[in-house]
Design an enzyme around this catalytic site. Structure first.
Site, mmCIF file in Angstrom:
data_model
loop_
_atom_site.group_PDB
_atom_site.id
_atom_site.type_symbol
_atom_site.label_atom_id
_atom_site.label_comp_id
_atom_site.label_asym_id
_atom_site.label_seq_id
_atom_site.Cartn_x
_atom_site.Cartn_y
_atom_site.Cartn_z
ATOM 1 N N LYS A 97 0.841 -1.204 0.000
ATOM 2 C CA LYS A 97 0.000 0.000 0.000
ATOM 3 C C LYS A 97 0.877 1.257 0.000
ATOM 4 C CE LYS A 97 -3.465 -2.788 -0.015
ATOM 5 N NZ LYS A 97 -4.353 -3.242 1.038
HETATM 6 C C1 LIG Z 1 -5.316 -4.356 1.375
HETATM 7 C C2 LIG Z 1 -6.773 -4.109 1.444
HETATM 8 C C3 LIG Z 1 -7.539 -4.436 2.573
HETATM 9 C C4 LIG Z 1 -6.991 -5.189 3.733
HETATM 10 O O1 LIG Z 1 -5.881 -4.586 4.283
HETATM 11 P P1 LIG Z 1 -4.984 -5.375 5.344
HETATM 12 O O2 LIG Z 1 -4.229 -4.277 6.024
HETATM 13 O O3 LIG Z 1 -4.108 -6.299 4.563
HETATM 14 O O4 LIG Z 1 -5.896 -6.096 6.268
HETATM 15 C C5 LIG Z 1 -8.879 -4.090 2.573
HETATM 16 N N1 LIG Z 1 -9.452 -3.482 1.524
HETATM 17 C C6 LIG Z 1 -8.745 -3.176 0.422
HETATM 18 C C7 LIG Z 1 -9.433 -2.479 -0.706
HETATM 19 C C8 LIG Z 1 -7.396 -3.494 0.334
HETATM 20 O O5 LIG Z 1 -6.710 -3.227 -0.774
#
Ligand SMILES: *Cc1c(COP(=O)(O)O)cnc(C)c1O
Length: 390
Positions: free
Chosen positions: A188
């Site tokens: 991210k």
């Molecule tokens: C990555 C992601 C999540 C989950 O995030 P984590 O921190 O891995 O639990 C939820 N929604 C979206 C759209 C994502 O891309």
């Protein structure tokens, strides 16, 4: 292999983590509240609640808004499964609203139509989770107007969108929603290894999420119950005393993670500027190829988490994907529509339920995009695409 996304770790990040490792607190220390305040300030929210993942933050957000059995939660099919699973953790039912052809975000028009129908059958949702796909904000004013009209609450899944702007305002400031959730997984925009954070302007929602992330325990005498039959067993004023007043979890973020997040947050604006420069370069270099480039709504500023292109059809996608992987280019696909997953088909969903998301899925490929990617690497990706597709 050039990955589709990658964290950027500097010496300053390493020093920040090392300082925590040498300090008294590895968890439940001062770094977590500092990180919460820094993120909240950055996005213009009153409160931030840091947790161990965005998945946990989504779950806590649903719990704080009292989602439970008998309730409905609606979200986009074009997302990671976590955006829908949070409803199931609460025993609620989930449904999907198809996406917009141009932005690949949950369509406000499709939402309006579906709400009209649900209103007639008494199956209106309690919560809707718009997902800011690829970092581009959804049409929040339209969705918020529908929330007003039909009485549902909004949780923004901004896992792709920290640093994005919706109509000039930072995503996460709560203008159009009750709670906004961010992810700090390494692919991210900024990372804490694993981690997530929820922002809200409602102090009660913040308090409830904070309590639920740590077992539903409170140390605030004002929130405690006393047992008149055995007052000695429930002395709210004693400094060591705590009460579990509802069932919570251990979803805490460590100070090690928070220190990394604080250090990363300082570079967020630079990261997003770099992503824009690289995306605009892709736009220019790919303009003559028979691919559909990602649309960017000029009203918003995307965080540009992803750069998804669409090719002609699913056979071209399979061929292109494999050829790029063979060239050591780590392309990926975002997303397999959630309702087509076997564990959702078991709930009654089937292919055809959200046709726009399914057609989009069959043709999409996410090209590598991350701040440390060089222009030479990008040129290599573009050249490989030209060889494969032309
Ligand atoms: C990555 C992601 C999540 C989950 O995030 P984590 O921190 O891995 O639990 C939820 N929604 C979206 C759209 C994502 O891309």
């Amino acid at each position: 292999m050039i990955p589709y996304g990658r964290q950027d770790i500097t010496e300053a990040d390493i020093a920040a983590v090392e300082a925590v490792l040498r300090s008294d607190f590895l968890t439940q220390g001062p770094a977590v509240p500092r990180f919460e305040q820094a993120v909240a300030a950055k996005v213009g929210a009153a409160n931030g609640v840091a947790v161990n993942s965005a998945t946990s933050a989504l779950h806590l957000a649903c719990r704080a808004l009292d989602l439970g059995p008998g309730d409905w939660l609606w979200t986009s099919p074009n997302t990671f499964v976590a955006s829908a699973n949070c409803a199931r953790y609460c025993g609620a039912r989930v449904d999907f609203v198809d996406i917009d052809l141009r932005t690949y975000n949950l369509s406000a028009e499709a939402l309006s139509t579906k709400l009209e129908q649900a209103d007639k059958t008494g199956t209106l949702p309690k919560i809707v989770i718009p997902v800011h796909f690829a970092g581009q904000p959804c049409d929040m004013p339209a969705i918020a107007a529908l929330a007003e009209r039909y009485g549902f609450k909004i949780i923004e899944d901004a896992s792709h969108a920290i640093g994005a702007r919706c109509d000039g305002e930072p995503v996460g400031n709560g203008r159009h929603s009750s709670i906004t959730v961010f992810s700090f997984h390494p692919v991210k925009l900024i990372t804490t290894g694993e981690g997530g954070l929820a922002t809200t302007n409602d102090p009660e929602l913040a308090e409830r999420m904070t309590r639920l992330r740590s077992h539903g325990i409170t140390r605030d005498p004002a929130r405690m119950q006393t047992d008149p039959d055995s007052p000695a067993l429930s002395p709210p004023a004693e400094p060591w005393y705590y009460q579990q007043i509802e069932l919570g979890y251990n979803y805490r973020m460590t100070d090690i993670q928070a220190a990394l997040g604080l250090s990363q947050l300082q570079r967020l604006d630079d990261y997003i500027a770099r992503r824009h420069a690289l995306a605009e370069r892709y736009d220019r270099l790919l303009v003559d190829l028979p691919v559909r480039l990602p649309y960017r709504d000029p009203r918003h500023r995307s965080a540009l988490h992803l750069y998804p292109i669409q090719v002609a059809d699913h056979t071209t996608r399979a061929k292109t994907f494999q050829a790029l992987r063979d060239a050591d280019i780590g392309v990926n696909v975002h997303y397999i529509p959630v309702h087509t997953q076997p564990d959702f088909q078991r709930l009654g969903f089937k292919a055809g339920d959200c046709p726009v998301s399914e057609v989009y899925y069959e043709r999409t490929i996410s090209l590598p995009l991350y701040p440390a990617m060089t222009e030479a690497q990008q040129d290599g990706i573009v050249a490989a695409l030209q060889r494969i597709i032309d």
